[in-house]
Design a protein around this motif. Structure first.
Motif, PDB file in Angstrom:
ATOM      1  N   TRP A 460       0.735  -1.228  -0.059  1.00 47.44           N
ATOM      2  CA  TRP A 460      -0.061   0.175   0.078  1.00 47.44           C
ATOM      3  C   TRP A 460       0.808   1.463   0.064  1.00 47.44           C
ATOM      4  CZ3 TRP A 460       1.257   2.902   4.258  1.00 47.44           C
ATOM      5  CH2 TRP A 460       1.644   2.252   5.222  1.00 47.44           C
ATOM      6  N   ARG A 461       2.197   1.225   0.324  1.00 45.45           N
ATOM      7  CA  ARG A 461       3.074   2.529   0.447  1.00 45.45           C
ATOM      8  C   ARG A 461       3.077   3.394  -0.895  1.00 45.45           C
ATOM      9  NH1 ARG A 461       7.948  -0.277   3.972  1.00 45.45           N
ATOM     10  NH2 ARG A 461       6.723  -0.805   5.736  1.00 45.45           N
ATOM     11  N   ARG A 462       3.511   2.731  -1.952  1.00 39.06           N
ATOM     12  CA  ARG A 462       3.578   3.300  -3.228  1.00 39.06           C
ATOM     13  C   ARG A 462       2.173   3.838  -3.657  1.00 39.06           C
ATOM     14  NH1 ARG A 462       6.388   0.821  -8.761  1.00 39.06           N
ATOM     15  NH2 ARG A 462       6.027   2.712 -10.106  1.00 39.06           N
ATOM     16  N   PRO A 463       1.016   3.184  -3.770  1.00 38.03           N
ATOM     17  CA  PRO A 463      -0.161   3.795  -4.196  1.00 38.03           C
ATOM     18  C   PRO A 463      -0.525   4.876  -3.447  1.00 38.03           C
ATOM     19  CG  PRO A 463      -0.167   1.278  -4.295  1.00 38.03           C
ATOM     20  CD  PRO A 463       1.134   1.676  -3.467  1.00 38.03           C
ATOM     21  N   VAL A 464      -0.283   4.724  -2.306  1.00 38.39           N
ATOM     22  CA  VAL A 464      -0.490   5.986  -1.070  1.00 38.39           C
ATOM     23  C   VAL A 464       0.120   7.024  -1.277  1.00 38.39           C
ATOM     24  CG1 VAL A 464      -0.543   6.860   1.179  1.00 38.39           C
ATOM     25  CG2 VAL A 464      -1.709   4.516   0.641  1.00 38.39           C
ATOM     26  N   ALA A 465       1.590   7.024  -1.574  1.00 42.00           N
ATOM     27  CA  ALA A 465       2.235   7.929  -2.030  1.00 42.00           C
ATOM     28  C   ALA A 465       1.961   8.466  -3.320  1.00 42.00           C
ATOM     29  CB  ALA A 465       3.743   7.607  -2.187  1.00 42.00           C
ATOM     30  N   GLU A 466       1.819   7.932  -4.305  1.00 37.36           N
ATOM     31  CA  GLU A 466       1.287   8.438  -5.582  1.00 37.36           C
ATOM     32  C   GLU A 466      -0.104   9.203  -5.547  1.00 37.36           C
ATOM     33  OE1 GLU A 466       3.263   4.726  -8.327  1.00 37.36           O
ATOM     34  OE2 GLU A 466       1.065   4.923  -7.917  1.00 37.36           O
ATOM     35  N   LEU A 467      -0.940   8.470  -4.797  1.00 32.29           N
ATOM     36  CA  LEU A 467      -2.355   9.265  -4.456  1.00 32.29           C
ATOM     37  C   LEU A 467      -2.137  10.603  -4.004  1.00 32.29           C
ATOM     38  CD1 LEU A 467      -4.647   6.526  -3.397  1.00 32.29           C
ATOM     39  CD2 LEU A 467      -4.626   7.712  -5.695  1.00 32.29           C
ATOM     40  N   LEU A 468      -1.215  10.928  -2.804  1.00 29.42           N
ATOM     41  CA  LEU A 468      -0.869  12.191  -2.247  1.00 29.42           C
ATOM     42  C   LEU A 468      -0.207  12.992  -3.441  1.00 29.42           C
ATOM     43  CD1 LEU A 468       0.640  10.818   1.204  1.00 29.42           C
ATOM     44  CD2 LEU A 468      -1.576  11.955   0.953  1.00 29.42           C
ATOM     45  N   VAL A 469       0.704  12.419  -4.199  1.00 26.86           N
ATOM     46  CA  VAL A 469       1.190  13.382  -5.106  1.00 26.86           C
ATOM     47  C   VAL A 469       0.281  13.873  -6.121  1.00 26.86           C
ATOM     48  CG1 VAL A 469       2.966  13.499  -7.075  1.00 26.86           C
ATOM     49  CG2 VAL A 469       3.560  12.433  -5.025  1.00 26.86           C
ATOM     50  N   CYS A 506       3.734  13.547 -11.498  1.00 25.02           N
ATOM     51  CA  CYS A 506       2.427  12.701 -11.761  1.00 25.02           C
ATOM     52  C   CYS A 506       2.784  11.918 -13.039  1.00 25.02           C
ATOM     53  CB  CYS A 506       1.220  13.355 -11.814  1.00 25.02           C
ATOM     54  SG  CYS A 506       0.854  13.923 -10.182  1.00 25.02           S
ATOM     55  N   GLY A 507       3.190  12.566 -14.223  1.00 26.35           N
ATOM     56  CA  GLY A 507       3.724  12.025 -15.270  1.00 26.35           C
ATOM     57  C   GLY A 507       4.555  10.743 -15.272  1.00 26.35           C
ATOM     58  N   ALA A 508       5.771  11.074 -14.411  1.00 26.19           N
ATOM     59  CA  ALA A 508       6.686  10.032 -14.533  1.00 26.19           C
ATOM     60  C   ALA A 508       6.254   8.973 -13.477  1.00 26.19           C
ATOM     61  CB  ALA A 508       7.902  10.840 -13.576  1.00 26.19           C
ATOM     62  N   LEU A 509       5.561   9.026 -12.556  1.00 25.44           N
ATOM     63  CA  LEU A 509       4.853   7.808 -11.814  1.00 25.44           C
ATOM     64  C   LEU A 509       3.866   7.048 -12.656  1.00 25.44           C
ATOM     65  CD1 LEU A 509       4.121   9.510  -8.342  1.00 25.44           C
ATOM     66  CD2 LEU A 509       6.128   8.099  -8.860  1.00 25.44           C
ATOM     67  N   LEU A 510       3.205   7.530 -13.521  1.00 30.98           N
ATOM     68  CA  LEU A 510       2.463   6.804 -14.286  1.00 30.98           C
ATOM     69  C   LEU A 510       3.084   6.116 -15.304  1.00 30.98           C
ATOM     70  CD1 LEU A 510      -0.623   6.222 -15.565  1.00 30.98           C
ATOM     71  CD2 LEU A 510      -0.415   8.150 -16.852  1.00 30.98           C
ATOM     72  N   LEU A 511       4.156   6.936 -15.732  1.00 28.16           N
ATOM     73  CA  LEU A 511       4.941   6.215 -17.045  1.00 28.16           C
ATOM     74  C   LEU A 511       5.855   5.063 -16.506  1.00 28.16           C
ATOM     75  CD1 LEU A 511       5.476   6.772 -20.248  1.00 28.16           C
ATOM     76  CD2 LEU A 511       7.582   8.092 -19.390  1.00 28.16           C
ATOM     77  N   ALA A 512       6.142   5.116 -15.046  1.00 25.93           N
ATOM     78  CA  ALA A 512       6.970   4.058 -14.419  1.00 25.93           C
ATOM     79  C   ALA A 512       6.023   2.806 -14.443  1.00 25.93           C
ATOM     80  CB  ALA A 512       7.684   4.549 -13.068  1.00 25.93           C
ATOM     81  N   ARG A 513       4.902   3.015 -14.344  1.00 26.34           N
ATOM     82  CA  ARG A 513       3.929   1.868 -14.208  1.00 26.34           C
ATOM     83  C   ARG A 513       3.531   1.300 -15.621  1.00 26.34           C
ATOM     84  NH1 ARG A 513       1.903   0.172  -9.565  1.00 26.34           N
ATOM     85  NH2 ARG A 513       1.877   1.608  -7.963  1.00 26.34           N
TER      86      ARG A 513
END
Length: 972
Positions: A460-469, A506-513
């Motif tokens: 849950w850590r990474r999704p929560v961090a991404e949601l905060l960003v 946000c774009g980088a996190l989405l692109l990383a997935r």
């Protein structure tokens, strides 16, 4: 019994103090070397690279605040200097004392005024102007003086302490003081005055003239001209506000005019000065040294000047000088407010660039620390296994970093301070200390995390961090759309400034997935084909090169974040600057009327053939000669008769000009006149919105200023017209042909507009060649009674020839859009913001490239081992380079494409809230235009730079590493 030598002496036997001490046994090995020195010597290249990275990062961190301060100070000083000396001075006035008036009293008050300056602002003491002047000019009744329209000249008297330093006495002497008469004498001697020679010639006075004025109740003394002087330089700031002292002024009274001249008196007549006009006033003009003002202290300076004008300082000055009616005025508070608003308007571009390079530098420093910890992971775990504590290991790593980072950080800060001198030091030191601390702690913190016992994986850590960003980004975008990047009346909000970076994150996190999934799909497609290079490279790109252990760990996110931050910052800023240039060109074209324009002076026409020759110049795509009259009348409206601008022009060319300028486009067929129309049929006309507001219907009658009349009918209403682009202008446009036959003089144009890259110098040369060789200008300014021109720019009689007085550019002014663009972009505030932005883009691109290279350097051993094994199986050198490119470029291309999309989204989401008027130099509609060119240029340019760097690295280091692997074998 004899004791053996080897026996131990009895305990009761004392040891003598003089007995020699048994030497300690020598150690079996050498002393251990210091830890820090050993580690630094073990990896000299890594140490050098870490020091270089820290040096560059700290240098940029210390230089950016100082560059911002220098740009803000330069913009503030340029803005104030352009405002003129009158608006940047403190004007102090007080009624002249009834008795005891003297130059010493004026100097004493000046000393008190200057004593209250010097804290946040300084006064240029050598440029101070102070003295006494009469408040009312008195008419001179001498019959021999010049009296145009039978109106006598008027004169006021001045005493200026510094006057003799700025003039040259040409005839007579300088006034000192009028000889005193005995008490009760019936005769009062005239006051001694000095006049400028030009003023004396204009009003008809000379040395020895006694000028009498109308007597008042208590008697008004006459004045005697005892000297004539000339002004050394009328452009000096000293003469601002003293217009009638160097030369006589013309005062218009109805349809007549009279002369006004001021004269200087000596210090000895100050006590009698108030008799001339029955009132006198002391004045002190204190010019503020704007070159010493600082933008960061602008608020404090504004408060201090406000106190000086009307506050505690003003009350103290009134008490100290014993002048209860001492008043000080200044435009500086208002100018400071305008300068602050201008700085706020330019702040977004000036801050987004540094924020971008700061974000990329932060990512690179974190990446460098992570890679260093990954490289030394086995060593650190071995130390922990042999009994070392985590705190001790981290302390040793801090010692290594301190030896490397702190000296280079100090050197970088000193270099930034030396290269960019500014008074303020704290922001640069704070920024440099922050970056140095980050560079120092990145590796130890990462090592401490690696040495921490593993915890159960929390999905849950990474999704929560991404949601905060994502939530922070959405909040920033909503606030930007609601308030703008720099809300009016306040400084830019940091959250709003970093909103493009949040979008990039946000774009980088989405692109990383997304990127590993897409790359893996391409790898599966490549696996179905023959050939190993494509499949293996794409598979390693999807898995992540350098990933330890089994499983699909995925590629590193940090290089992708660095690339996206750099591309988004560059693309967004490039779109802003492109919009600024586009708006600036549009404003310049509307100001000029096209890309080039020639106007006739007054109501004269252009020389014969000039418009045709101008249209044939290289670069001219559209030539539009026209005739315009600003004194025409439109009869038949609600107001019966209204003044309008009448334009007679060829419809097709004018329609093209309107279309290109985006100013009142229309169909030229609307102005077409059929051949079968009767001679008295009304002429079709275009009406501006200003004419439409005048009301009326049906046909109208236009009466040109040179006589005659033309019946017109409205064919269409346009909101703007290039010849007169003002929004409220009332303009009537008639087609050439029928209108030319009906309007006298319209067959010869008095304006010419052109579209295309016209060379301004070549156009001016054409205008000069079209002038008659010996002809006078068509409408020269009228000469006054003394023979001098009434124009302020006219020289003294005989000083210049007629050609020099009225050059071709004044008779037929030439303007080009390129010149107007240069004028709009001449503001130092704009230039400093643009320079800082481009420097930030270059820094961000360099750091992003470094992030990719660091990742490549970390994977060199593993990649070299793989290539060595493949080389033994027949892999050629070119295929090895292609494998490296296939492994590296998917992430780079994905980052370039994603960065371009994010930059476009940033422009679409944030652009409408940005006000570019300050950067353009004129009022323009709010918003940034989304243009693909600037965004793609930044994205593709950085992608090409990264690809070239990867190719060079693969071609240079790969061969050496592979050779080493083939000789030594795999030692891991």
């Amino acid at each position: 019994m004899t004791t053996p030598p080897s026996a131990t002496p009895p305990p009761s036997e004392p040891r003598t103090p003089t007995a020699p001490r048994t030497p300690a046994a020598p150690r079996s090995g050498p002393r251990p070397a210091p830890w820090v020195r050993t580690r630094l010597r073990a990896a000299p290249l890594g140490t050098l690279l870490a020091a270089a990275l820290a040096f560059v990062a700290v240098l940029l961190a210390a230089a950016l605040p100082r560059a911002q301060d220098r740009g803000a100070d330069q913009a503030l000083r340029s803005f104030l200097n352009d405002s003129g000396p009158t608006r940047t001075s403190l004007q102090a006035t007080a009624p002249a004392p009834a008795s005891g008036q003297s130059s010493q009293a004026l100097d004493q008050t000046l000393k008190s005024l200057l004593a209250r300056t010097g804290n946040t602002f300084h006064v240029e003491a050598e440029k101070v102007v102070h003295g006494t002047r009469t408040n009312k000019r008195q008419p001179l009744l001498n019959p021999e003086l010049s009296r145009p329209h039978r109106l006598p000249p008027e004169m006021s008297l001045l005493y200026i302490q510094q006057a003799q330093d700025h003039v040259k006495l040409e005839e007579g002497r300088w006034p000192t003081g009028t000889p005193r008469t005995s008490a009760g004498a019936a005769y009062a001697p005239p006051l001694q005055v000095a006049l400028s020679r030009q003023a004396a010639e204009t009003i008809g006075a000379r040395v020895g003239s006694v000028l009498a004025s109308a007597p008042l109740v208590d008697g008004t003394p006459s004045v005697e001209v005892v000297g004539l002087f000339s002004v050394r330089d009328e452009t000096e700031d000293f003469w601002v506000g003293l217009d009638c002292l160097p030369r006589a002024c013309k005062k218009v009274v109805g349809e007549s005019y009279l002369w006004e001249a001021d004269a200087l008196i000596g210090a000895g007549d100050l006590d009698r000065m108030d008799l001339w006009g029955h009132d006198a006033q002391d004045f002190w003009r204190l010019p503020v040294d704007v070159d010493r003002l600082r933008a960061d202290r602008l608020d404090a300076t504004k408060k201090e000047i406000a106190s000086y004008v009307a506050g505690p300082t003003a009350a103290t000055l009134s008490f100290e000088t014993r002048r209860e009616r001492l008043r000080t005025t200044s435009w500086l508070p208002e100018l400071f407010e305008q300068a602050h608003e201008r700085r706020q308007a330019a702040a977004p571009l000036a801050l987004i660039g540094p924020a971008g390079v700061g974000g990329v530098a932060f990512v690179v420093l974190c990446l460098a620390g992570a890679l260093a910890a990954d490289r030394r992971d086995a060593e650190l775990r071995l130390m922990l296994a042999r009994g070392g504590s985590r705190s001790a290991i981290v302390g040793r790593l801090l010692g290594e970093g301190a030896v490397t980072v702190l000296p280079t950080a100090a050197a970088a800060t000193a270099l930034a301070v030396l290269l960019l001198p500014t008074p303020r030091l704290a922001p640069a030191l704070l920024s440099a200390a922050t970056v140095a601390l980050l560079a120092l702690l990145a590796f130890p913190v990462r090592a401490a995390v690696l040495l921490t016992p593993a915890r159960p994986a929390g999905r849950w850590r990474r999704p929560v961090a991404e949601l905060l960003v994502l939530a922070a980004t959405a909040a920033a975008v909503v606030e930007v759309r609601r308030r703008g990047v720099a809300p009016a009346g306040s400084d830019p909000d940091p959250l709003l400034v970093v909103s493009p970076l949040l979008l990039a994150l946000c774009g980088a996190l989405l692109l990383a997935r997304v990127q590993p999934v897409v790359t893996g799909w391409f790898a599966r497609v490549a696996g179905r084909r023959s050939g190993l290079v494509g499949f293996l490279g794409l598979a390693r790109a999807a898995r992540g090169s350098g990933a330890r252990g089994s499983g699909s760990s995925g590629p590193s996110v940090l290089p992708m974040v660095a690339l996206l931050l750099a591309i988004t910052t560059g693309g967004f800023g490039a779109a802003v600057l492109q919009s600024v240039e586009s708006n600036r060109l549009g404003v310049a074209r509307l100001t000029v009327g096209g890309d080039a324009a020639i106007s006739a002076f007054g109501k004269a026409n252009l020389p014969d053939g000039l418009a045709k020759a101008a249209g044939e110049l290289p670069g001219v795509r559209t030539s539009v000669p026209l005739w315009i009259d600003h004194d025409s009348a439109l009869v038949g409206t609600v107001q019966r008769s209204s003044q309008v601008n009448l334009i007679v022009v060829e419809p097709a060319a004018y329609a093209e000009l309107s279309r290109v300028l985006g100013c009142g486009s229309f169909d030229p067929a609307l102005l077409a006149t059929g051949g079968g129309e009767s001679a008295d049929a009304p002429v079709p006309a275009l009406f501006s919105s200003g004419v439409a507001r005048l009301g009326g219907s049906g046909t109208f009658t236009v009466q040109p200023g040179n006589g005659g009349e033309v019946r017109v009918r409205g064919a269409a209403v346009i909101d703007c017209t290039p010849a007169v682009p003002a929004a409220d202008a009332a303009t009537v446009v008639l087609p050439a042909g029928r209108a030319t036959a009906l309007v006298g003089g319209s067959d010869r144009p008095n304006r010419w507009f052109g579209l295309g890259p016209v060379d301004g110098d070549r156009l001016r040369a054409l205008v000069r060649s079209a002038l008659p060789p010996e002809s006078a200008p068509p409408a020269a300014p009228p000469a006054d009674a003394a023979g001098a021109s009434a124009s302020p720019a006219a020289p003294a009689p005989g000083a210049q020839s007629a050609d020099e007085v009225y050059p071709a550019d004044e008779v037929y002014p030439v303007r080009t859009s390129s010149d107007a663009v240069a004028e709009l972009g001449a503001d130092p505030l704009q230039r400093s913001a643009e320079r800082l932005y481009w420097a930030s883009v270059a820094g961000a691109a360099g750091f992003a490239l470094l992030a990719v290279l660091l990742t490549l350097m970390r994977t060199v051993p593993e990649r070299a081992a793989l290539l060595a094994r493949l080389r033994t199986m027949g892999l050629r050198r070119r295929q090895g380079v292609a494998l490296i490119l296939a492994e590296t470029l998917p992430q780079t291309l994905a980052a370039a494409l994603g960065g371009a999309l994010v930059a476009g989204a940033a422009v679409a989401l944030l652009g409408p809230a940005m006000d570019l008027s300050t950067l353009v130099g004129a009022s323009v509609p709010t918003g940034v235009r989304l243009m693909a060119g600037p965004v793609l240029t930044q994205a593709l340019g950085l992608a090409a730079l990264v690809a070239a760097a990867v190719l060079v690295e693969a071609a240079t280091s790969g061969r050496r590493q592979i050779t080493t692997e083939l000789r030594a074998g795999d030692q891991r």
